[in-house]
Design a protein around this motif. Structure first.
Motif, PDB file in Angstrom:
ATOM      1  N   CYS A 144      12.622   9.038  -6.473  1.00  0.00           N
ATOM      2  CA  CYS A 144      11.241   8.941  -6.943  1.00  0.00           C
ATOM      3  C   CYS A 144      10.395   8.333  -5.832  1.00  0.00           C
ATOM      4  O   CYS A 144      10.742   7.281  -5.287  1.00  0.00           O
ATOM      5  N   LYS A 145       9.285   9.001  -5.495  1.00  0.00           N
ATOM      6  CA  LYS A 145       8.389   8.480  -4.470  1.00  0.00           C
ATOM      7  C   LYS A 145       6.998   9.052  -4.695  1.00  0.00           C
ATOM      8  O   LYS A 145       6.829  10.119  -5.306  1.00  0.00           O
ATOM      9  N   ASN A 146       6.014   8.322  -4.193  1.00  0.00           N
ATOM     10  CA  ASN A 146       4.614   8.733  -4.343  1.00  0.00           C
ATOM     11  C   ASN A 146       4.283   9.044  -5.807  1.00  0.00           C
ATOM     12  O   ASN A 146       3.610  10.018  -6.122  1.00  0.00           O
ATOM     13  N   TYR A 147       4.836   8.182  -6.689  1.00  0.00           N
ATOM     14  CA  TYR A 147       4.549   8.278  -8.125  1.00  0.00           C
ATOM     15  C   TYR A 147       5.072   9.573  -8.737  1.00  0.00           C
ATOM     16  O   TYR A 147       4.596  10.013  -9.787  1.00  0.00           O
ATOM     17  N   THR A 148       6.066  10.200  -8.094  1.00  0.00           N
ATOM     18  CA  THR A 148       6.649  11.440  -8.591  1.00  0.00           C
ATOM     19  C   THR A 148       8.166  11.374  -8.460  1.00  0.00           C
ATOM     20  O   THR A 148       8.679  10.929  -7.424  1.00  0.00           O
ATOM     21  N   CYS A 149       8.894  11.816  -9.493  1.00  0.00           N
ATOM     22  CA  CYS A 149      10.345  11.873  -9.430  1.00  0.00           C
ATOM     23  C   CYS A 149      10.778  13.303  -9.143  1.00  0.00           C
ATOM     24  O   CYS A 149      10.355  14.244  -9.836  1.00  0.00           O
ATOM     25  N   LEU A 150      11.609  13.457  -8.118  1.00  0.00           N
ATOM     26  CA  LEU A 150      12.070  14.778  -7.707  1.00  0.00           C
ATOM     27  C   LEU A 150      13.276  15.208  -8.545  1.00  0.00           C
ATOM     28  O   LEU A 150      13.958  14.363  -9.132  1.00  0.00           O
ATOM     29  N   PRO A 151      13.560  16.489  -8.593  1.00  0.00           N
ATOM     30  CA  PRO A 151      14.747  16.945  -9.318  1.00  0.00           C
ATOM     31  C   PRO A 151      16.011  16.371  -8.682  1.00  0.00           C
ATOM     32  O   PRO A 151      16.060  16.129  -7.471  1.00  0.00           O
ATOM     33  N   PRO A 152      17.064  16.131  -9.487  1.00  0.00           N
ATOM     34  CA  PRO A 152      18.323  15.628  -8.905  1.00  0.00           C
ATOM     35  C   PRO A 152      18.874  16.624  -7.888  1.00  0.00           C
ATOM     36  O   PRO A 152      18.684  17.840  -8.015  1.00  0.00           O
ATOM     37  N   SER A 153      19.554  16.078  -6.869  1.00  0.00           N
ATOM     38  CA  SER A 153      20.053  16.920  -5.784  1.00  0.00           C
ATOM     39  C   SER A 153      21.381  16.378  -5.285  1.00  0.00           C
ATOM     40  O   SER A 153      21.649  15.169  -5.370  1.00  0.00           O
ATOM     41  N   ASN A 154      22.211  17.281  -4.767  1.00  0.00           N
ATOM     42  CA  ASN A 154      23.466  16.862  -4.140  1.00  0.00           C
ATOM     43  C   ASN A 154      23.289  16.490  -2.672  1.00  0.00           C
ATOM     44  O   ASN A 154      24.240  16.042  -2.022  1.00  0.00           O
ATOM     45  N   GLU A 177       0.823  -1.215   0.000  1.00  0.00           N
ATOM     46  CA  GLU A 177       0.000   0.000   0.000  1.00  0.00           C
ATOM     47  C   GLU A 177       0.856   1.264   0.000  1.00  0.00           C
ATOM     48  O   GLU A 177       0.385   2.340  -0.393  1.00  0.00           O
ATOM     49  N   ASN A 178       2.126   1.147   0.414  1.00  0.00           N
ATOM     50  CA  ASN A 178       3.016   2.315   0.499  1.00  0.00           C
ATOM     51  C   ASN A 178       4.357   1.945  -0.133  1.00  0.00           C
ATOM     52  O   ASN A 178       5.335   1.672   0.573  1.00  0.00           O
ATOM     53  N   PRO A 179       4.432   1.918  -1.447  1.00  0.00           N
ATOM     54  CA  PRO A 179       5.655   1.450  -2.125  1.00  0.00           C
ATOM     55  C   PRO A 179       6.885   2.225  -1.679  1.00  0.00           C
ATOM     56  O   PRO A 179       6.843   3.455  -1.533  1.00  0.00           O
ATOM     57  N   PRO A 180       7.991   1.524  -1.430  1.00  0.00           N
ATOM     58  CA  PRO A 180       9.231   2.216  -1.042  1.00  0.00           C
ATOM     59  C   PRO A 180       9.695   3.151  -2.158  1.00  0.00           C
ATOM     60  O   PRO A 180       9.482   2.900  -3.342  1.00  0.00           O
ATOM     61  N   GLN A 181      10.337   4.246  -1.754  1.00  0.00           N
ATOM     62  CA  GLN A 181      10.885   5.174  -2.737  1.00  0.00           C
ATOM     63  C   GLN A 181      12.049   4.528  -3.478  1.00  0.00           C
ATOM     64  O   GLN A 181      12.662   3.567  -3.001  1.00  0.00           O
ATOM     65  N   LYS A 182      12.348   5.045  -4.656  1.00  0.00           N
ATOM     66  CA  LYS A 182      13.463   4.566  -5.463  1.00  0.00           C
ATOM     67  C   LYS A 182      14.540   5.646  -5.470  1.00  0.00           C
ATOM     68  O   LYS A 182      14.262   6.809  -5.774  1.00  0.00           O
ATOM     69  N   ILE A 183      15.752   5.258  -5.115  1.00  0.00           N
ATOM     70  CA  ILE A 183      16.862   6.216  -5.042  1.00  0.00           C
ATOM     71  C   ILE A 183      18.016   5.705  -5.892  1.00  0.00           C
ATOM     72  O   ILE A 183      18.520   4.599  -5.666  1.00  0.00           O
ATOM     73  N   THR A 184      18.412   6.507  -6.861  1.00  0.00           N
ATOM     74  CA  THR A 184      19.602   6.217  -7.657  1.00  0.00           C
ATOM     75  C   THR A 184      20.674   7.233  -7.277  1.00  0.00           C
ATOM     76  O   THR A 184      20.416   8.438  -7.237  1.00  0.00           O
ATOM     77  N   VAL A 185      21.848   6.721  -6.964  1.00  0.00           N
ATOM     78  CA  VAL A 185      22.963   7.569  -6.543  1.00  0.00           C
ATOM     79  C   VAL A 185      24.062   7.483  -7.597  1.00  0.00           C
ATOM     80  O   VAL A 185      24.482   6.389  -7.977  1.00  0.00           O
ATOM     81  N   VAL A 186      24.509   8.646  -8.056  1.00  0.00           N
ATOM     82  CA  VAL A 186      25.660   8.711  -8.964  1.00  0.00           C
ATOM     83  C   VAL A 186      26.847   9.212  -8.146  1.00  0.00           C
ATOM     84  O   VAL A 186      26.846  10.343  -7.652  1.00  0.00           O
ATOM     85  N   LEU A 187      27.851   8.349  -7.991  1.00  0.00           N
ATOM     86  CA  LEU A 187      28.993   8.692  -7.143  1.00  0.00           C
ATOM     87  C   LEU A 187      29.975   9.599  -7.878  1.00  0.00           C
ATOM     88  O   LEU A 187      30.321   9.360  -9.048  1.00  0.00           O
ATOM     89  N   ALA A 188      30.426  10.630  -7.192  1.00  0.00           N
ATOM     90  CA  ALA A 188      31.509  11.468  -7.707  1.00  0.00           C
ATOM     91  C   ALA A 188      32.849  10.847  -7.327  1.00  0.00           C
ATOM     92  O   ALA A 188      32.943  10.064  -6.368  1.00  0.00           O
TER      93      ALA A 188
END
Length: 656
Positions: A639-649, A588-599
């Motif tokens: 990405c969470k709640n069916y919405t993808c947020l802008p990339p952030s540091n 009922e509450n899908p986990p958020q998806k997080i992709t990390v790009v390492l510097a």
């Protein structure tokens, strides 16, 4: 003189291989002989670290008079419940139906057709505790078999009819609910039940004995995070009390099976792999939820115990350590004040005893169980003293180790090590999980078919539902930790095999034993989450996560069917289905998806330890066409709640 158990691999069966009782393992030879000689069967079920199993063995099975009665009048069969959970489940339901309770050792009398007519647990050798003595009972049943056999056979048929009727009612109830769907009110109802049963002063739920049941604590923590309620307090209070109490081994680490009292002071001293695996997950989750380092330290100390004492040369995890040494329960773990001062010296010994509640009078049968229940700040300032006592304790007495390797329990520990890696970023936990996975693949699989256990070689008994459900969950935990698609593919293969072997297409859910296992007098479906999560609850979790990770609609349909089936099972007492409720909350509450790009220069393990536990994580070692660095620094795509947020540091606090 050896009996028919001498060539078995189970430590429990081997403990009885030199008994004067002519034991057989569960096999056709035993049933054929019983039929040929017209004798009833005495079935004894237990496990190698069971205290009362040891007691009955010493009192009765090592006694020649008792053995002579058994050998003359019965065919005796010994079963390790951890190797044959199917047999244990079938006859435990009989024992509970006939006596109103169950436990081990389990003592069943039955026909050569496996039909039971009498059930009990521990039976004393002579009349005591208001119970008939074992020898007298054997002679009485033998006489009944010889002179009133029809009465016993009729009783066996009535027992089977009762069990069949009960199963038919369960199927009818499930069919009546068909189309009712998933009940999303169950988590709230369960939370209310937990709140009513919560011990405000000492943690835990209900009266003693108190079992850890970490899957219930995990449910409460997830439910609390979604509701902004106080249910996390119940979980955290319980976890802290267990960490302070004698159920936690303050000298060698790791947790015992349960507390015999309300305070978590006096445990039943045996240590089980599954408890420690589930508790490692719960303490890791509590650390992520609260930030309290005590929870993480407890998880890591428990892992230290597992890697030091419960891990084999090829990375396999052993099953259990006994409660008894030198014939006495808890002897290995308890101390005298004078003994400790003699080892540590008067000054430091006195300080140690004061901190750990050790007195001249003792807190357990005149001895002392070290604990931190007085509320002082938990500290590691006695680390050197603890190591001295640990080394001394190993020389002072020995514990029996059940070194068989169970697929299901190893799978739980793989999940625990993978979770601990995600929380800490420490590679040794990931390597421990991977080594155990490789051991299972090399020793306990045949293609997509799993085996229950092995000891000194490959396993022989084909796996049951729990083996498939837990191993699928373990592979998913590894995938979540390292994003290796091979783990996901293997999880799908094992889950597909489970659905083919165990699914009840008519009544819903999954049977305990499948199309490739031996047939027994009944075919149980276990759904209640007891000391361990049930296979059905874990399959609900597996299917939900497979759908969320892959997006495959087939998994969605299967998950929704399983959630609906389990909703029906959980209606009467939802608090008994913590693992299923966790699966329902995640669906009922899908986990958020997080992709990390390492510097360049940033550490993957350090980043991993900062990421949330309930999230799908993918860490990239550099930029791709789809995922770019922002400002040349490590970048998070959420990405969470069916919405993808802008990339952030920065990882937003609400994403942690």
């Amino acid at each position: 003189m050896s009996n028919h158990l001498k060539d078995e691999s189970s430590p429990y069966l081997l403990q009885h291989s030199e008994n004067p009782v002519d034991w057989y393992p569960w096999c056709e030879e035993a049933f054929e002989r019983a039929g040929r000689e017209d004798k009833p069967i005495f079935l004894s079920i237990g496990y190698s670290t069971c205290h009362w199993c040891h007691v009955m063995a010493h009192e009765s099975f090592e006694d020649k008079r008792t053995a002579d009665i058994l050998n003359e009048n019965f065919i005796s069969i010994k079963v390790d419940r951890e190797e044959r959970p199917d047999i244990d489940s079938v006859y435990m339901s009989v024992c509970q139906a006939l006596t109103g309770s169950g436990g081990w050792p389990m003592s069943i009398f039955m026909t050569a057709e496996q039909k039971p007519f009498y059930a009990a647990t521990y039976i004393p050798p002579d009349n005591r505790y208001g119970m008939k003595g074992f020898r007298e009972l054997l002679l009485e049943i033998s006489d009944h078999w010889k002179y009133k056999k029809s009465e016993l056979l009729e009783s066996a048929e009535q027992i089977l009819d009762h069990i069949d009727t009960k199963e038919e009612r369960a199927v009818k109830k499930t069919l009546n609910r068909a189309g009712a769907g998933t009940d999303i009110t169950l988590p709230e109802r369960a939370a209310e039940l937990f709140a009513q049963a919560f011990d405000e002063k000492y943690g835990g739920f209900g009266a003693a004995p108190k079992f850890p049941t970490p899957h219930n604590l995990l449910f409460l923590m997830i439910y609390s995070s979604l509701q902004d309620g106080g249910m996390s307090y119940e979980a955290e209070k319980t976890l802290e009390q267990m960490r302070r109490g004698g159920i936690f081994d303050h000298i060698g680490y790791g947790f015992s099976r349960y507390s015999t009292d309300r305070f978590y002071l006096v445990p039943h001293f045996e240590k089980m792999l599954y408890d420690n695996a589930l508790l490692m997950i719960a303490y890791s989750a509590a650390y992520k939820a609260s930030g309290k380092t005590m929870f993480l330290e407890t998880a890591e100390k428990t892992a230290e115990y597992i890697l030091r004492e419960m891990t084999g040369p090829d990375g396999e995890f052993y099953s259990a350590q006994d409660a008894d040494s030198e014939g006495r329960e808890g002897l290995y773990y308890v101390w005298d004040e004078e003994e400790i001062c003699g080892i540590l010296g008067a000054k430091r010994g006195t300080e140690f005893c004061r901190y750990y509640g050790i007195t001249e009078e003792g807190n357990f049968e005149g001895k002392n169980i070290p604990n931190e229940l007085d509320g002082k700040e938990i500290t590691d300032r006695f680390h050197k003293e603890r190591e001295l006592l640990y080394d001394y304790r190993k020389r002072r007495a020995r514990l029996h180790l059940d070194d068989k390797v169970l697929t299901s329990w190893n799978s739980l520990m793989i999940s625990a090590m993978a979770v601990l890696y995600r929380v800490t970023g420490k590679e040794r936990y990931l390597e421990a999980a991977e080594r155990a996975r490789r051991f299972i693949e090399h020793n306990l699989t045949d293609g997509n078919t799993l085996r229950v256990s092995c000891r000194g070689g490959s396993g022989s008994v084909k796996g049951f539902l729990d083996d498939y459900a837990y191993y699928t969950a373990a592979l998913l935990s590894l995938y979540e930790a390292v994003s290796d698609v091979d783990h996901l593919t293997r999880a799908e293969q094992i889950c597909r095999e489970a659905r083919q072997q165990f699914a009840d297409e008519e009544g819903g859910g999954f049977f305990l034993y499948g199309s490739r296992n031996d047939s027994l007098i009944t075919r149980p479906k276990e759904t209640y989450d007891g000391a361990l999560p049930s296979g059905n609850s874990t399959m609900a979790y597996d299917l939900v996560r497979l759908y969320q990770i892959t997006g495959n609609e087939e998994y969605k349909d299967a998950a929704e069917r399983q959630l609906a089936y389990m909703s029906g099972e959980a209606q009467e007492y939802p608090a008994g289905y913590g693992m299923f409720l966790t699966a329902l909350l995640l669906y009922e509450n899908p986990p958020q998806k997080i992709t990390v790009v390492l510097a360049d220069g940033d550490n993957k393990e350090e980043i991993m330890s900062r990421l949330p536990l309930y999230a799908e994580i993918n860490i990239l070692s550099g930029e791709t066409r789809e995922y770019k660095l922002l400002n040349g620094r490590t970048t998070y795509y959420v990405c969470k709640n069916y919405t993808c947020l802008p990339p952030s540091n920065e990882l937003m606090s609400e994403s942690k």
